[in-house]
Every structure is written in structure tokens, then in C-alpha cells.
Design a protein around this motif. Structure first.
Motif, PDB file in Angstrom:
ATOM      1  N   GLY A 376       0.925  -1.196   0.045  1.00  0.00           N
ATOM      2  CA  GLY A 376      -0.023  -0.129  -0.120  1.00  0.00           C
ATOM      3  C   GLY A 376       0.867   1.427  -0.119  1.00  0.00           C
ATOM      4  O   GLY A 376       0.451   2.317  -0.406  1.00  0.00           O
ATOM      5  N   ASP A 377       2.058   1.173   0.332  1.00  0.00           N
ATOM      6  CA  ASP A 377       3.073   2.447   0.622  1.00  0.00           C
ATOM      7  C   ASP A 377       4.174   2.130  -0.434  1.00  0.00           C
ATOM      8  O   ASP A 377       5.282   2.562  -0.006  1.00  0.00           O
ATOM      9  CB  ASP A 377       3.374   2.869   1.912  1.00  0.00           C
ATOM     10  CG  ASP A 377       3.710   4.311   2.106  1.00  0.00           C
ATOM     11  OD1 ASP A 377       3.171   5.120   1.243  1.00  0.00           O
ATOM     12  OD2 ASP A 377       4.774   4.478   2.632  1.00  0.00           O
ATOM     13  N   TRP A 378       4.056   1.375  -1.132  1.00  0.00           N
ATOM     14  CA  TRP A 378       5.341   0.749  -1.915  1.00  0.00           C
ATOM     15  C   TRP A 378       6.334   0.166  -1.164  1.00  0.00           C
ATOM     16  O   TRP A 378       7.527   0.700  -1.355  1.00  0.00           O
ATOM     17  CB  TRP A 378       5.687   1.862  -3.026  1.00  0.00           C
ATOM     18  CG  TRP A 378       4.775   2.183  -4.381  1.00  0.00           C
ATOM     19  CD1 TRP A 378       3.688   1.738  -4.451  1.00  0.00           C
ATOM     20  CD2 TRP A 378       5.198   2.945  -5.394  1.00  0.00           C
ATOM     21  NE1 TRP A 378       3.206   2.391  -5.403  1.00  0.00           N
ATOM     22  CE2 TRP A 378       4.255   2.955  -6.237  1.00  0.00           C
ATOM     23  CE3 TRP A 378       6.573   3.362  -5.720  1.00  0.00           C
ATOM     24  CZ2 TRP A 378       4.120   3.659  -7.809  1.00  0.00           C
ATOM     25  CZ3 TRP A 378       6.579   4.105  -7.028  1.00  0.00           C
ATOM     26  CH2 TRP A 378       5.486   4.165  -7.960  1.00  0.00           C
ATOM     27  N   ASP A 379       5.984  -0.700  -0.324  1.00  0.00           N
ATOM     28  CA  ASP A 379       6.768  -1.218   0.851  1.00  0.00           C
ATOM     29  C   ASP A 379       8.026  -1.960   0.182  1.00  0.00           C
ATOM     30  O   ASP A 379       9.174  -2.010   0.715  1.00  0.00           O
ATOM     31  CB  ASP A 379       5.947  -2.261   1.657  1.00  0.00           C
ATOM     32  CG  ASP A 379       4.860  -1.361   2.362  1.00  0.00           C
ATOM     33  OD1 ASP A 379       5.199  -0.470   3.257  1.00  0.00           O
ATOM     34  OD2 ASP A 379       3.917  -1.772   1.899  1.00  0.00           O
ATOM     35  N   SER A 380       7.712  -2.604  -1.164  1.00  0.00           N
ATOM     36  CA  SER A 380       8.573  -3.440  -1.847  1.00  0.00           C
ATOM     37  C   SER A 380       8.834  -3.013  -3.362  1.00  0.00           C
ATOM     38  O   SER A 380       7.736  -2.971  -3.915  1.00  0.00           O
ATOM     39  CB  SER A 380       8.322  -4.807  -1.584  1.00  0.00           C
ATOM     40  OG  SER A 380       8.332  -5.256  -0.122  1.00  0.00           O
ATOM     41  N   LYS A 381       9.898  -3.193  -3.849  1.00  0.00           N
ATOM     42  CA  LYS A 381      10.216  -2.949  -5.166  1.00  0.00           C
ATOM     43  C   LYS A 381      10.631  -4.608  -5.926  1.00  0.00           C
ATOM     44  O   LYS A 381      11.417  -5.070  -5.278  1.00  0.00           O
ATOM     45  CB  LYS A 381      11.474  -2.042  -5.413  1.00  0.00           C
ATOM     46  CG  LYS A 381      11.866  -1.844  -6.596  1.00  0.00           C
ATOM     47  CD  LYS A 381      13.262  -0.760  -6.934  1.00  0.00           C
ATOM     48  CE  LYS A 381      13.645  -0.523  -8.161  1.00  0.00           C
ATOM     49  NZ  LYS A 381      14.527   0.348  -8.216  1.00  0.00           N
TER      50      LYS A 381
END
Length: 445
Positions: A376-381
Motif C-alpha cells: 500500500g505504501d510501495w513497501d517493496s520493489k
């Protein structure tokens, strides 16, 4: 009296010995890059203890309940879209990966979250066209209902993925545009209609079928301290809150791309997972390969690093034979610290894996790559690679995923388009995070 004194002395000595043993087992092993544990001095003792406990646990949960867990009623229950619970981290995700001899590759993933939030991605690699992707990427978030109402289907953003026959047939439909990934980005109208079909209900359940030796190896490398024993005591609860299985089959149907229509036929698999324990913000890294070989076999190889769950380096995977038999990997020399630890995945990978029956030399070469952000908060790439491979001399095609932690957050220009109710929830979550002194963040969406 003398007998009581002697008995007390014996108990005292035993308690001292137990305390010393527990202290020795809790020693921290040497770490590579301060993350990945090597085998400590008591590795063999811990390995056999962990293996014994795992086998007893699996017998109690799975082996003695095989008749119930393999029944059509149970399989139908776990295969359909799941009703999301009131837990704010409840999820239901279905994914497909496929490839063929011609080099065509497809990846589709849809994750349902509460209040109609859908995280979706589609990649299509065509040798003559290059890489195409769904237009929202690298962001995956779609809002599929009005005012955050609940949803019960894998549907939204042009996607509709649904079950036609339990544990046998699923349908994948996408109508919209795909974005080209070349020097000049352009949107191409597309209509995709595919059917995934498995020849049987056989599947690979990660909790049930993953090699006990691989799990014991990972556990034996960790320090057995109080936090570790706390996790062990709650393992039944944790396993009840997550289900993840994969099923191999064939993907076939038609693709209309622009004004051109052509058939697609690929070897592939379907992945289904659901529960409340899938927080990507606590994962350090993972690497995952899905390879489909010209002889009709396929292979999955992975390595997951989640130190907060005492799995700093858990190797996973299996081989699926052309006849549909799943053979768990029992050993792998694929180490995370040797492949892309600095944040850039390598374009070539060579490693060895084994099952109980055979050893495999795996050679992989990247053909194309794309980036997406999850959480939800671009926790992972996530780097999605589209690869060619050779396994023991047999050619094949497939996919690779390299996941890294991402601390840059979701850009405001993207988040500004979100509905107000979702922005308010995210703001509330961040306010809770600021009050929490722990580094790990468990975002709801």
C-alpha cells in the motif's frame, strides 16, 4: 534425607546443563552482510532437532488428515475466491506464470484486499513485439467498488479472473490497453481471453509439501533465543492464517493485439494464496524462478529472507514432471548474498538444485526486465525478469522475480488520484507508525 539431598543435587545439575545447552543453542552464528547466517558450531544438532519437530508437526496436521484435506469439498473450499475476514490484513491472491518454446511469456497477478482494493499486474513478452504491461504499472493499486464497498471477485481494472471448475479450470480475461516498454511508450488496445487447465487436482502446498530438510536447514542457522521460542509456540496459529499452493497446467486461448489476432498456448502454473499473514514490509528480500522446459517439465526455485520470522534464508521449490508429479527440492546452492544483494539483479544466474532423485544444473539469461512496486505504501520493489534457461541441457523459458525493500514511499502524484476514504486510511496508518518505535511497518493495504 541423604536421598532427598542427592535428588536435589541431580536436579540442580540437570537444570544447569539444560541452561547451558539452551544458552549455547541461542548463540548468534556468523552473518554474511549482517543478514544471512552461516552454519554455527551446533548446526547439526539443531538441524536434526528441527527436522524431528517438523516431521511430527506435519504428520499431526497433514498426513493423518489426508482423506479430509484431499476431499472434493475441501479442495473446492480452498480453490474458490475467499471471503475476506474482518482482519485489516486479510488478502486473497491468484497469479499465473506461463511460457512456450517460441519465447512468449505471460505473467498475471491479482490480489484482493478489503474494501474493493485490487492489486493487479500483467506482463506479456512477445519476441516480435517486446515487453508489454498493464498501464498502471509500476503502481498496482486499483479501486474496484464505489466508496470502498467490499468485493467478492477477482475483477477490476479491465481484469476478470474466475474459476470454471474447481482445481481444474480457471479463466483469465483482460480488456483494455497494454503499454509498450520500448524507447517510445504507446498504448495498444488488447483483448486477452485465456483458459488455464490442469489435468488433475494435484497441487504443491507449501506448508504441506515443501522439503522438511530445507526448512530445518533454515531454522538450524538461526539463534534459538527467547524470541525464536515464542514464534515456535505460535506456529500453529501462524499456519492457520496462511495458505499457499501452486498447480501446473496449460494456458491457452486467444489474444487480440491492436488489429491482429493470434492464438496463445503455453505451459504454466497457477498460484493461489490467502490468509492474514502476507506483510511484505517485513520481508528483507526474495528471489523466485518459474521455469518451463521444452520437455514438458517445469521448475520453481526460490529463496526468501524474512529475519523477523526467523527465516533469514529459506530455500524453496520443486520440480514438476511432464506427467504432473511434484518433486520437492531437497538442496539448493542458490544463496541470496551471491545474486543481486546490492539492489540490482544479475542478468545471468547459474546454480545447482537437487530433489531426492536427481541433480539439476540451472543456467538462466535475462531477455527483458521491468519494475513494479507492491504494498500500500510501495513497501517493496520487484524486478520482473523474462528469461531463457537451460536445465541439464534442456532448453526452456520462464520468469524471475527479485524483491527488495523500498523505503521511498508511494509518490504523491500517484497517491493524489486515490479516493478520499483510502487516503484517510493511509494517513491514519502512518500516524500509528510514527508512534511505533519498531522499524518494521505492517501496512493494512
Amino acid at each position: 534425607m541423604v536421598f532427598l539431598l542427592a535428588l536435589g543435587l541431580i536436579f540442580g545439575i540437570l537444570w544447569t546443563l539444560i541452561s547451558v545447552v539452551l544458552k549455547l543453542l541461542g548463540l548468534k552464528p556468523p552473518l554474511i552482510f549482517n543478514k544471512y547466517p552461516l552454519k554455527g558450531i551446533f548446526y547439526r544438532v539443531k538441524f536434526w532437532l528441527a527436522l524431528l519437530v517438523l516431521r511430527r508437526l506435519r504428520y499431526r496436521i497433514y498426513r493423518r488428515n489426508e482423506e479430509v484435506l484431499g476431499s472434493p469439498e475441501h479442495l473446492a473450499k480452498i480453490d474458490r475466491p475467499q471471503e475476506l475476514s474482518t482482519d485489516p490484513k486479510s488478502y486473497d491472491v491468484v497469479s499465473f506464470m506461463a511460457a512456450n518454446k517460441e519465447g512468449q511469456k505471460l505473467m498475471v497477478t491479482l490480489e484482493r484486499r478489503r474494501r474493493g482494493v485490487l492489486k493487479a499486474a500483467l506482463y506479456l513478452w512477445l519476441p516480435e513485439q517486446g515487453l508489454l504491461s498493464s498501464p498502471n504499472l509500476p503502481d498496482m493499486i486499483h479501486f474496484t467498488t464505489e466508496d470502498g464497498q467490499e468485493s467478492s471477485e477477482f475483477q477490476g481494472g479491465g481484469f476478470h479472473v474466475y474459476q470454471e471448475e474447481s482445481m481444474k479450470v480457471w479463466r483469465i480475461q483482460y480488456k483494455g490497453v497494454l503499454k509498450s516498454q520500448g524507447e517510445e511508450e504507446k498504448d495498444i488496445p488488447v483483448n486477452l481471453d485465456l483458459r488455464f487447465k490442469s489435468s488433475s487436482t494435484e497441487h504443491f502446498d507449501y506448508s504441506r509439501d515443501l522439503s522438511s530438510s530445507l526448512i530445518a536447514d533454515s531454522i538450524a542457522r538461526e539463534a534459538w533465543n527467547e524470541r525464536f521460542y515464542s514464534v515456535i509456540r505460535s506456529v500453529n496459529h501462524i499456519m492457520d492464517r496462511r495458505t499457499h499452493y501452486e498447480q501446473n497446467g496449460e494456458l491457452s486461448g486467444k489474444l487480440i493485439l491492436g488489429e491482429k489476432e493470434f492464438p496463445l498456448k503455453m505451459l504454466g502454473f497457477r498460484d493461489h494464496g490467502f490468509g492474514t499473514e502476507r506483510c511484505l514490509s517485513s520481508i528483507n528480500r526474495y528471489v523466485y524462478f518459474a521455469l518451463f522446459l521444452d520437455d514438458g517439465s517445469s521448475m520453481v526455485v526460490g529463496n526468501l529472507s524474512q529475519p523477523s520470522f526467523f527465516l533469514s534464508s529459506l530455500k524453496v521449490g520443486y520440480v514438476c514432471t511432464p506427467t504432473g508429479q511434484y518433486q520437492p527440492l531437497t538442496w539448493s546452492n542458490f544463496e541470496l548474498y551471491s545474486y543481486g544483494e546490492k539492489g540490482t539483479p544479475p542478468q545471468h544466474q547459474n546454480f545447482i538444485v537437487r530433489t531426492e532423485e536427481k541433480e539439476y544444473l540451472v543456467q538462466i539469461q535475462e531477455e527483458a526486465s521491468a519494475v513494479r512496486y507492491v504494498g500500500g505504501d510501495w513497501d517493496s520493489k520487484v524486478f520482473n525478469q523474462f528469461v531463457a534457461c537451460t536445465v541439464n541441457g534442456v532448453a526452456g523459458q520462464g520468469h524471475a522475480e527479485f524483491l527488495y525493500r523500498h523505503k521511498g514511499g508511494r509518490p504523491e502524484d500517484i497517491a493524489a488520484k486515490d479516493p478520499n476514504w483510502y487516503r484517510n486510511i493511509k494517513q491514519f496508518e502512518r500516524s500509528l507508525t510514527l508512534l511505533d518505535e519498531q522499524e518494521e511497518r505492517d501496512f493494512i493495504f
